[in-house]
Design a protein around this motif. Structure first.
Motif, mmCIF file in Angstrom:
data_model
loop_
_atom_site.group_PDB
_atom_site.id
_atom_site.type_symbol
_atom_site.label_atom_id
_atom_site.label_comp_id
_atom_site.label_asym_id
_atom_site.label_seq_id
_atom_site.Cartn_x
_atom_site.Cartn_y
_atom_site.Cartn_z
ATOM 1 N N CYS A 161 32.275 132.268 -102.458
ATOM 2 C CA CYS A 161 31.809 133.255 -101.464
ATOM 3 C C CYS A 161 30.989 132.572 -100.381
ATOM 4 C CB CYS A 161 31.009 134.363 -102.139
ATOM 5 S SG CYS A 161 32.059 135.434 -103.149
ATOM 6 N N ARG A 162 30.196 131.584 -100.757
ATOM 7 C CA ARG A 162 29.389 130.880 -99.745
ATOM 8 C C ARG A 162 30.291 130.143 -98.756
ATOM 9 N NH1 ARG A 162 24.220 130.648 -99.815
ATOM 10 N NH2 ARG A 162 23.974 128.549 -98.980
ATOM 11 N N GLN A 163 31.343 129.564 -99.287
ATOM 12 C CA GLN A 163 32.283 128.883 -98.375
ATOM 13 C C GLN A 163 32.932 129.890 -97.432
ATOM 14 O OE1 GLN A 163 35.189 126.572 -100.451
ATOM 15 N NE2 GLN A 163 33.664 125.106 -101.191
ATOM 16 N N MET A 164 33.291 131.050 -97.970
ATOM 17 C CA MET A 164 33.960 132.059 -97.142
ATOM 18 C C MET A 164 33.019 132.678 -96.110
ATOM 19 S SD MET A 164 36.355 133.843 -100.004
ATOM 20 C CE MET A 164 37.021 135.090 -98.908
ATOM 21 N N MET A 165 31.708 132.697 -96.412
ATOM 22 C CA MET A 165 30.723 133.240 -95.457
ATOM 23 C C MET A 165 30.452 132.248 -94.330
ATOM 24 S SD MET A 165 27.890 135.235 -97.682
ATOM 25 C CE MET A 165 27.497 133.852 -98.693
ATOM 26 N N GLY A 166 30.475 130.959 -94.641
ATOM 27 C CA GLY A 166 30.150 129.933 -93.642
ATOM 28 C C GLY A 166 28.655 129.697 -93.573
ATOM 29 N N LYS A 167 28.259 128.741 -92.732
ATOM 30 C CA LYS A 167 26.844 128.371 -92.643
ATOM 31 C C LYS A 167 25.989 129.553 -92.179
ATOM 32 C CE LYS A 167 26.929 123.549 -92.660
ATOM 33 N NZ LYS A 167 26.832 122.300 -91.941
ATOM 34 N N THR A 168 24.707 129.530 -92.606
ATOM 35 C CA THR A 168 23.772 130.616 -92.284
ATOM 36 C C THR A 168 23.718 130.881 -90.785
ATOM 37 O OG1 THR A 168 22.447 129.991 -94.184
ATOM 38 C CG2 THR A 168 21.362 131.365 -92.542
ATOM 39 N N ASN A 169 23.664 129.796 -90.000
ATOM 40 C CA ASN A 169 23.617 129.956 -88.545
ATOM 41 C C ASN A 169 25.049 130.032 -87.993
ATOM 42 O OD1 ASN A 169 23.217 129.865 -85.821
ATOM 43 N ND2 ASN A 169 21.571 128.345 -85.945
ATOM 44 N N PRO A 170 25.423 131.198 -87.459
ATOM 45 C CA PRO A 170 26.793 131.368 -86.969
ATOM 46 C C PRO A 170 27.210 130.305 -85.940
ATOM 47 C CG PRO A 170 25.699 133.478 -87.069
ATOM 48 C CD PRO A 170 24.643 132.430 -87.343
ATOM 49 N N LYS A 171 26.214 129.710 -85.286
ATOM 50 C CA LYS A 171 26.491 128.647 -84.303
ATOM 51 C C LYS A 171 27.142 127.442 -84.991
ATOM 52 C CE LYS A 171 22.991 126.349 -82.553
ATOM 53 N NZ LYS A 171 21.675 126.122 -81.951
ATOM 54 N N GLU A 172 26.809 127.259 -86.283
ATOM 55 C CA GLU A 172 27.335 126.106 -87.031
ATOM 56 C C GLU A 172 28.466 126.495 -87.989
ATOM 57 O OE1 GLU A 172 23.791 124.833 -88.984
ATOM 58 O OE2 GLU A 172 22.825 124.388 -87.072
ATOM 59 N N ALA A 173 28.692 127.802 -88.119
ATOM 60 C CA ALA A 173 29.716 128.253 -89.082
ATOM 61 C C ALA A 173 31.109 128.044 -88.493
ATOM 62 C CB ALA A 173 29.485 129.728 -89.411
ATOM 63 N N LEU A 174 32.004 127.520 -89.312
ATOM 64 C CA LEU A 174 33.349 127.204 -88.825
ATOM 65 C C LEU A 174 34.180 128.455 -88.605
ATOM 66 C CD1 LEU A 174 34.221 124.201 -91.186
ATOM 67 C CD2 LEU A 174 33.553 124.100 -88.769
ATOM 68 N N PRO A 175 35.068 128.419 -87.625
ATOM 69 C CA PRO A 175 36.034 129.509 -87.466
ATOM 70 C C PRO A 175 36.813 129.669 -88.769
ATOM 71 C CG PRO A 175 36.201 127.956 -85.634
ATOM 72 C CD PRO A 175 35.269 127.346 -86.633
ATOM 73 N N GLY A 176 37.136 130.887 -89.100
ATOM 74 C CA GLY A 176 37.822 131.133 -90.374
ATOM 75 C C GLY A 176 36.854 131.647 -91.424
ATOM 76 N N THR A 177 35.559 131.342 -91.234
ATOM 77 C CA THR A 177 34.547 131.903 -92.129
ATOM 78 C C THR A 177 34.051 133.224 -91.517
ATOM 79 O OG1 THR A 177 32.666 130.799 -91.058
ATOM 80 C CG2 THR A 177 33.804 129.568 -92.800
ATOM 81 N N ILE A 178 33.385 134.036 -92.347
ATOM 82 C CA ILE A 178 32.936 135.353 -91.862
ATOM 83 C C ILE A 178 31.920 135.191 -90.731
ATOM 84 C CG2 ILE A 178 31.679 137.452 -92.539
ATOM 85 C CD1 ILE A 178 33.068 137.081 -95.341
ATOM 86 N N ARG A 179 30.919 134.342 -90.956
ATOM 87 C CA ARG A 179 29.918 134.164 -89.886
ATOM 88 C C ARG A 179 30.505 133.425 -88.686
ATOM 89 N NH1 ARG A 179 25.761 132.357 -94.475
ATOM 90 N NH2 ARG A 179 24.668 134.325 -94.889
ATOM 91 N N GLY A 180 31.439 132.529 -88.945
ATOM 92 C CA GLY A 180 32.099 131.806 -87.847
ATOM 93 C C GLY A 180 32.956 132.731 -87.008
ATOM 94 N N ASP A 181 33.556 133.714 -87.645
ATOM 95 C CA ASP A 181 34.451 134.617 -86.911
ATOM 96 C C ASP A 181 33.726 135.802 -86.279
ATOM 97 O OD1 ASP A 181 36.582 133.050 -87.579
ATOM 98 O OD2 ASP A 181 37.356 134.370 -89.146
ATOM 99 N N PHE A 182 32.613 136.254 -86.908
ATOM 100 C CA PHE A 182 32.012 137.510 -86.442
ATOM 101 C C PHE A 182 30.557 137.412 -86.002
ATOM 102 C CE2 PHE A 182 35.246 138.741 -89.683
ATOM 103 C CZ PHE A 182 36.168 139.268 -88.793
ATOM 104 N N GLY A 183 29.903 136.271 -86.218
ATOM 105 C CA GLY A 183 28.475 136.187 -85.916
ATOM 106 C C GLY A 183 28.162 135.378 -84.669
ATOM 107 N N MET A 184 26.998 135.635 -84.114
ATOM 108 C CA MET A 184 26.531 134.900 -82.941
ATOM 109 C C MET A 184 25.125 134.351 -83.147
ATOM 110 S SD MET A 184 28.671 134.847 -80.336
ATOM 111 C CE MET A 184 27.736 134.787 -78.798
ATOM 112 N N PHE A 185 24.291 135.065 -83.924
ATOM 113 C CA PHE A 185 22.858 134.738 -84.013
ATOM 114 C C PHE A 185 22.430 134.593 -85.475
ATOM 115 C CE2 PHE A 185 23.712 137.922 -80.694
ATOM 116 C CZ PHE A 185 23.568 137.116 -79.576
ATOM 117 N N VAL A 186 21.508 133.644 -85.733
ATOM 118 C CA VAL A 186 21.066 133.423 -87.122
ATOM 119 C C VAL A 186 20.364 134.657 -87.702
ATOM 120 C CG1 VAL A 186 18.828 132.323 -86.577
ATOM 121 C CG2 VAL A 186 20.003 131.746 -88.700
#
Ligand code: CMP
Length: 143
Positions: A84-109
């Motif tokens: 699940c952590r891999q699928m969510m991506g890094k805490t800061n969406p700026k560093e989260a890879l595309p394909g992860t939830i935060r990478g695809d939908f987030g902008m701000f930590v």
């Protein structure tokens, strides 16, 4: 079987991302064993985020997580926490890879769409904080 606690945060609920997020974990092969839409009290927020007490963003964090409904969930599966952590991506969406939830939908930590347990100890603690034992259902999967 390992269990983990996940929560769609108020930004994710408001942006109508619950279905998209649940769908990702279902398709991956994890099993949903508990879920509820709920409003977090200030006390629960302070308990849940206790380890961040004293950090400069703590007040903002508690204000945000109590600002609207969240969708709290427990998912089960082999290595559920890490997957699940891999699928969510890094805490800061700026560093989260595309394909992860935060990478695809987030902008701000501070508004990073989803929270997930980061260790077996925090999973156990968070599941107990948010769910009563009888709210967790286990069932055989036939497919
Ligand atoms: P979460 O996985 O819910 O755990 C703690 C949260 O604190 C984290 O996601 C972020 O949303 C939030 N957070 C971490 N660092 C900062 C920061 N510098 N400013 C605001 N919020 C932060």
């Amino acid at each position: 079987m390992e269990k983990t606690f996940l929560m769609v945060k108020p930004d994710g609920v408001q942006r109508q991302l619950i279905g998209e997020i649940v769908s990702r974990f279902e398709r991956k092969g994890l099993q949903l064993v508990g879920a509820k839409l709920m409003q977090i009290s200030e006390e629960l927020a302070e308990q849940h985020y206790g380890e961040h007490k004293g950090k400069p963003f703590f007040t903002e964090l508690v204000e945000f997580i109590t600002s609207g409904p969240v969708f709290a969930m427990v998912w089960q599966g082999e290595n559920a926490i890490e997957i699940c952590r891999q699928m969510m991506g890094k805490t800061n969406p700026k560093e989260a890879l595309p394909g992860t939830i935060r990478g695809d939908f987030g902008m701000f930590v501070g508004k990073n769409v989803i929270h997930g347990s980061d260790s077996p100890e925090s999973a156990e603690r968070e599941i107990q904080l948010f769910f009563k034992e009888e709210e967790l259902l286990t069932y055989d999967r036939h497919i």
